[in-house]
Write a protein that holds these residues in place. Structure first.
Motif, PDB file in Angstrom:
ATOM      1  N   PRO A  23       0.827  -1.217   0.000  1.00  0.00           N
ATOM      2  CA  PRO A  23       0.000   0.000   0.000  1.00  0.00           C
ATOM      3  C   PRO A  23       0.855   1.259   0.000  1.00  0.00           C
ATOM      4  O   PRO A  23       1.793   1.380   0.793  1.00  0.00           O
ATOM      5  CB  PRO A  23      -0.821  -0.128   1.283  1.00  0.00           C
ATOM      6  CG  PRO A  23      -0.018  -1.027   2.164  1.00  0.00           C
ATOM      7  CD  PRO A  23       0.695  -1.973   1.255  1.00  0.00           C
ATOM      8  N   GLN A  27      -3.144   4.648   1.083  1.00  0.00           N
ATOM      9  CA  GLN A  27      -3.786   3.413   0.667  1.00  0.00           C
ATOM     10  C   GLN A  27      -3.864   2.413   1.826  1.00  0.00           C
ATOM     11  O   GLN A  27      -3.182   2.552   2.843  1.00  0.00           O
ATOM     12  CB  GLN A  27      -3.017   2.758  -0.489  1.00  0.00           C
ATOM     13  CG  GLN A  27      -3.112   3.484  -1.810  1.00  0.00           C
ATOM     14  CD  GLN A  27      -2.517   2.659  -2.932  1.00  0.00           C
ATOM     15  OE1 GLN A  27      -1.472   2.002  -2.773  1.00  0.00           O
ATOM     16  NE2 GLN A  27      -3.169   2.686  -4.086  1.00  0.00           N
ATOM     17  N   VAL A  28      -4.706   1.390   1.611  1.00  0.00           N
ATOM     18  CA  VAL A  28      -4.770   0.257   2.523  1.00  0.00           C
ATOM     19  C   VAL A  28      -4.612  -1.022   1.706  1.00  0.00           C
ATOM     20  O   VAL A  28      -4.925  -1.058   0.517  1.00  0.00           O
ATOM     21  CB  VAL A  28      -6.099   0.210   3.299  1.00  0.00           C
ATOM     22  CG1 VAL A  28      -6.233   1.428   4.196  1.00  0.00           C
ATOM     23  CG2 VAL A  28      -7.296   0.110   2.355  1.00  0.00           C
ATOM     24  N   VAL A  66      -8.795  -5.379   6.076  1.00  0.00           N
ATOM     25  CA  VAL A  66      -7.608  -4.521   5.939  1.00  0.00           C
ATOM     26  C   VAL A  66      -6.486  -5.101   6.788  1.00  0.00           C
ATOM     27  O   VAL A  66      -6.635  -5.281   8.006  1.00  0.00           O
ATOM     28  CB  VAL A  66      -7.928  -3.081   6.378  1.00  0.00           C
ATOM     29  CG1 VAL A  66      -6.665  -2.221   6.348  1.00  0.00           C
ATOM     30  CG2 VAL A  66      -9.016  -2.474   5.492  1.00  0.00           C
ATOM     31  N   LEU A  69      -1.506  -0.767   6.328  1.00  0.00           N
ATOM     32  CA  LEU A  69      -1.824   0.624   6.031  1.00  0.00           C
ATOM     33  C   LEU A  69      -0.635   1.309   5.373  1.00  0.00           C
ATOM     34  O   LEU A  69       0.510   1.121   5.787  1.00  0.00           O
ATOM     35  CB  LEU A  69      -2.167   1.384   7.318  1.00  0.00           C
ATOM     36  CG  LEU A  69      -3.274   0.815   8.219  1.00  0.00           C
ATOM     37  CD1 LEU A  69      -3.364   1.626   9.501  1.00  0.00           C
ATOM     38  CD2 LEU A  69      -4.608   0.817   7.489  1.00  0.00           C
ATOM     39  N   ALA A  73      -2.824   6.591   6.050  1.00  0.00           N
ATOM     40  CA  ALA A  73      -4.121   5.921   6.086  1.00  0.00           C
ATOM     41  C   ALA A  73      -4.613   5.838   7.530  1.00  0.00           C
ATOM     42  O   ALA A  73      -3.819   5.617   8.449  1.00  0.00           O
ATOM     43  CB  ALA A  73      -4.034   4.525   5.487  1.00  0.00           C
ATOM     44  N   LEU A  78      -7.336  -0.571  10.246  1.00  0.00           N
ATOM     45  CA  LEU A  78      -6.577  -1.814  10.364  1.00  0.00           C
ATOM     46  C   LEU A  78      -7.434  -2.906  10.997  1.00  0.00           C
ATOM     47  O   LEU A  78      -8.090  -2.683  12.022  1.00  0.00           O
ATOM     48  CB  LEU A  78      -5.320  -1.580  11.184  1.00  0.00           C
ATOM     49  CG  LEU A  78      -4.297  -2.721  11.173  1.00  0.00           C
ATOM     50  CD1 LEU A  78      -3.777  -2.983   9.758  1.00  0.00           C
ATOM     51  CD2 LEU A  78      -3.128  -2.410  12.118  1.00  0.00           C
ATOM     52  N   ALA A 120      -7.588   4.503   0.872  1.00  0.00           N
ATOM     53  CA  ALA A 120      -8.331   4.321   2.118  1.00  0.00           C
ATOM     54  C   ALA A 120      -9.746   4.872   2.000  1.00  0.00           C
ATOM     55  O   ALA A 120     -10.683   4.328   2.605  1.00  0.00           O
ATOM     56  CB  ALA A 120      -7.589   5.000   3.267  1.00  0.00           C
TER      57      ALA A 120
END
Length: 336
Positions: A23, A27-28, A66, A69, A73, A78, A120
């Protein structure tokens, strides 16, 4: 990770070992438990889509957990169970998507894989009442159905709504949504069995579009013309929808699987004061509102058949045959 990779036009997707994505900022990383198919995947495979690139991991719809991370994010994401908005970068104008709008699964690698990295902002908590397989059916189809029915179609409780081609994922989700909103839904299909199954989902009735002069028969059965019509086919049969519409009605179409309309009955459109509205996908707000509607009314999407990830090519062929009732799903990893 393992992923289904498409290497070229008219090639089968094959299960391959590819690098797990990392990521990036904002982003995740989502470990996918399920992904759902769309006609878009088949069209890309057949080369009938713009912006083709190979190799590519198909898949626009997915749900999972998820697991990592990227920088910036939100930490709260998470380990959260999420579904992924397939449409990203809509832009600032809610009326239409901007030039940077993109759909997961082309040009970016998609959800037919064990992991996918997405912004995210593109994930939302999975509705608790849905399994991962059920939740995976929602993103593209649910968003398209919601915008067509509510944002563009402005459906109201008590209105008569006609949904054409029931059996496909978007049409069925639109049916469930408008019924939840208090509208009276009717359907068309080429299959009497699909019409009967739609009635069990809340439709008042329906008719085969193969029936000669079906609009007159159906409007008589329904007690009048339709305030809102939701269509994905267009093509030569579009003028039948114009005949079925009530004066002042709205026709929203989100696809053209039967091609362009060869000769539009323009005189009927203006004399009946009809509104013809194009729609596709939806904004981030549409996506959030769609998930809220599903949660509020505890809607359960219809899953047609579930395949293992390794059976992805078989799943695509079922989609191509057009025999499904509901969404076709790939089960990628059992949820713990």
């Amino acid at each position: 990770m393992q992923a289904l990779v498409l290497s070229g036009i008219n090639q089968p997707v094959t299960l391959q070992n590819v690098p797990t994505p990392t990521p990036g900022a904002g982003q995740v990383l989502v470990q996918l438990h399920a992904a759902a198919l769309n006609h878009r995947d088949v069209w890309i495979q057949k080369g009938q889509y713009a912006g083709l690139k190979f190799p590519i991991i198909l898949g626009s719809d997915g749900a999972g957990t998820v697991t990592a991370l990227g920088e910036g994010a939100p930490a709260s994401l998470l380990h959260q169970a999420v579904l992924i908005n397939a449409g990203q970068g809509w832009g600032s104008d809610s009326r239409a998507q901007g030039r940077d709008f993109r759909i997961l699964g082309l040009p970016d690698d998609g959800t037919f894989a064990e992991y996918v990295a997405v912004p995210a902002a593109a994930v939302r908590a999975k509705p608790a009442h849905l399994s991962f397989e059920q939740a995976a059916t929602l993103p593209l189809g649910g968003l398209t159905a919601y915008r067509a029915a509510f944002t563009r179609g402005q459906v109201q409780a008590g209105e008569r709504v006609l949904i054409s081609g029931v059996g496909g994922g978007v049409a069925l989700l639109a049916l469930q949504m408008v019924v939840a909103a208090g509208a009276e839904a009717w359907v068309t299909s080429g299959s009497e069995e699909k019409i009967a199954r739609a009635v069990k989902l809340g439709a008042k009735g329906g008719i085969s579009y193969k029936t000669e002069k079906w609009p007159a028969t159906l409007t008589k059965q329904a007690g009048g013309g339709f305030d809102l019509i939701i269509d994905s086919a267009a093509g030569p049969g579009f003028n039948d929808l114009i005949d079925a519409a009530a004066p002042g009605g709205r026709i929203v179409f989100y696809g053209a699987t039967q091609g362009d309309v060869p000769e539009l009955a323009a005189r009927k459109v203006f004399w009946k004061q009809l509104s013809l509205l194009g729609s596709t996908m939806g904004t981030e707000q549409d996506f959030a509102d769609m998930v809220d509607l599903v949660e509020q009314h505890q809607l359960v999407p219809v899953v047609d058949e579930t395949f293992a990830l390794a059976e992805g090519e078989q799943a695509l062929r079922r989609m191509d045959e057009g025999v499904q009732f509901g969404k076709i799903v790939l089960k990628i990893k059992a949820a713990k």
